[in-house]
Design an enzyme around this catalytic site. Sequence first.
Site, mmCIF file in Angstrom:
data_model
loop_
_atom_site.group_PDB
_atom_site.id
_atom_site.type_symbol
_atom_site.label_atom_id
_atom_site.label_comp_id
_atom_site.label_asym_id
_atom_site.label_seq_id
_atom_site.Cartn_x
_atom_site.Cartn_y
_atom_site.Cartn_z
ATOM 1 N N LYS A 112 0.860 -1.190 0.000
ATOM 2 C CA LYS A 112 0.000 0.000 0.000
ATOM 3 C C LYS A 112 0.899 1.243 0.000
ATOM 4 C CE LYS A 112 -0.698 -0.443 5.021
ATOM 5 N NZ LYS A 112 -1.661 -0.305 6.137
ATOM 6 N N MET A 113 1.836 1.256 -0.964
ATOM 7 C CA MET A 113 2.874 2.292 -1.007
ATOM 8 C C MET A 113 2.310 3.697 -1.225
ATOM 9 S SD MET A 113 5.571 0.507 -0.428
ATOM 10 C CE MET A 113 6.999 1.465 -0.889
ATOM 11 N N GLY A 114 1.437 3.860 -2.219
ATOM 12 C CA GLY A 114 0.849 5.175 -2.460
ATOM 13 C C GLY A 114 1.735 6.111 -3.258
ATOM 14 N N ASN A 177 -3.858 2.046 -4.448
ATOM 15 C CA ASN A 177 -3.354 2.697 -3.234
ATOM 16 C C ASN A 177 -3.402 4.219 -3.264
ATOM 17 O OD1 ASN A 177 -2.668 0.150 -2.089
ATOM 18 N ND2 ASN A 177 -0.848 0.107 -3.389
ATOM 19 N N THR A 178 -3.993 4.797 -4.327
ATOM 20 C CA THR A 178 -4.239 6.235 -4.399
ATOM 21 C C THR A 178 -5.751 6.428 -4.543
ATOM 22 O OG1 THR A 178 -2.088 6.750 -5.385
ATOM 23 C CG2 THR A 178 -3.860 8.344 -5.731
ATOM 24 N N THR A 245 -1.466 -6.846 -15.710
ATOM 25 C CA THR A 245 -2.277 -5.915 -14.957
ATOM 26 C C THR A 245 -1.494 -5.347 -13.772
ATOM 27 O OG1 THR A 245 -3.068 -7.640 -13.463
ATOM 28 C CG2 THR A 245 -4.395 -7.217 -15.428
ATOM 29 N N ASN A 246 -2.159 -4.419 -13.095
ATOM 30 C CA ASN A 246 -1.653 -3.910 -11.822
ATOM 31 C C ASN A 246 -1.984 -4.922 -10.715
ATOM 32 O OD1 ASN A 246 -0.710 -1.990 -9.825
ATOM 33 N ND2 ASN A 246 -1.276 -0.364 -11.244
ATOM 34 N N THR A 247 -1.810 -4.520 -9.474
ATOM 35 C CA THR A 247 -2.110 -5.400 -8.339
ATOM 36 C C THR A 247 -3.622 -5.487 -8.111
ATOM 37 O OG1 THR A 247 -1.842 -3.539 -6.818
ATOM 38 C CG2 THR A 247 0.085 -4.929 -7.210
ATOM 39 N N GLY A 268 2.141 -11.100 -7.121
ATOM 40 C CA GLY A 268 2.789 -12.390 -6.950
ATOM 41 C C GLY A 268 1.948 -13.525 -7.511
ATOM 42 N N GLY A 297 2.215 -12.481 -11.484
ATOM 43 C CA GLY A 297 2.340 -13.880 -11.115
ATOM 44 C C GLY A 297 3.352 -14.690 -11.895
ATOM 45 N N TYR A 318 8.092 -8.701 -11.277
ATOM 46 C CA TYR A 318 8.352 -7.922 -10.055
ATOM 47 C C TYR A 318 8.502 -8.880 -8.866
ATOM 48 C CZ TYR A 318 7.843 -4.566 -6.252
ATOM 49 O OH TYR A 318 8.055 -3.822 -5.116
#
Length: 336
Positions: A112-114, A177-178, A245-247, A268, A297, A318
């Site tokens: 949840k970095m933001g 996260n935004t 995709t994103n998370t 992941g 993944g 990642y």
Amino acid sequence: MFYYFVRKLLFLIEPEKSHTLTLKCLNSKYIQILIDMFLKPIPSRPIKCMGLTFPNKVGLAAGMDKNGEYIDFFSKLGFGFIELGTVTPLPQVGNPKPRIFRMLSEEAIVNKMGFNNLGIENLINNIKKSKFKGIIGVNIGKNKNTSIENAINDYLICIEKIYCYTDYIAINISSPNTKNLRNLQFGVLFKNLLKKTKRKQKEMHIKHSKYVPIAIKISPDLSRNEIIYISQQLIKFKIDAVIATNTTLDHSLIHKIKNSQIKGGLSGLPLQRKSNDIVSILYKQLKKNIPIIGVGGINSINSAKEKIKSGAKLIQIYSGLIYHGPKLIRNIIKKL
């Protein structure tokens, strides 16, 4: 085996501290010399995408090197391209810590970095200092304090500033996260974003006599109808690529695991099937008109092949790098 021993020690440290410590150590000139001595060059397997020629299909996903501080190190691991960011017009600290959580048994990460980063100007300076001559993408986002109604202006600022220093630009409208950021994937906001982005791209193309492709990064939490709508708009506005995709916010994928109820985006191994499904739908809708960069993944040669079989032309890694180390990249490139 050596990496897994080192990983065991690093995983004793809080995730964000471990990440920073590892990259700073690996970025030292002595480690760089050792890498040059012992890592053999990977044979080039060129592929064309977005009008660019990539040395191979495997790239580093955004989030690993937000500020472009480790470009030269990552370039030595064999990646065909490196995506930096997410970066915003102004520096920002992101969300409160702790904000990264590991699920070892699932090979998963929740963050949840933001959009914590040092701003677009700092990133440009780091790109200028880099010796890397390969393909660099820059992933851009909006500042936390910019309202969703004015968010497009943040993207246009970033495009204008980074245009001459990157090979492609990724528009991140899918981070969970935004606050409200994902609203930019829908309706009038999405159409306006694409329209103004393409207009800015055309303006910069004329000004600099250089065409920089633009990719849109989307969420894995979209419905089939939403993906169809997005596909239609991507074709209509002639977007150069889509990153899928994103998370995900779907923590039911890890509901039995400790920390699974922590808010944030899940990446992941648990994301693999969900991401592949999105890629498959996109591929059927886009009909090869727009290339897909698949991410989510990938932790083995088999999962890399599945992503490409689903319709991805390029792939990004990642979480797999964190869990399996640099050897994963080299194995995939050699066997893909």
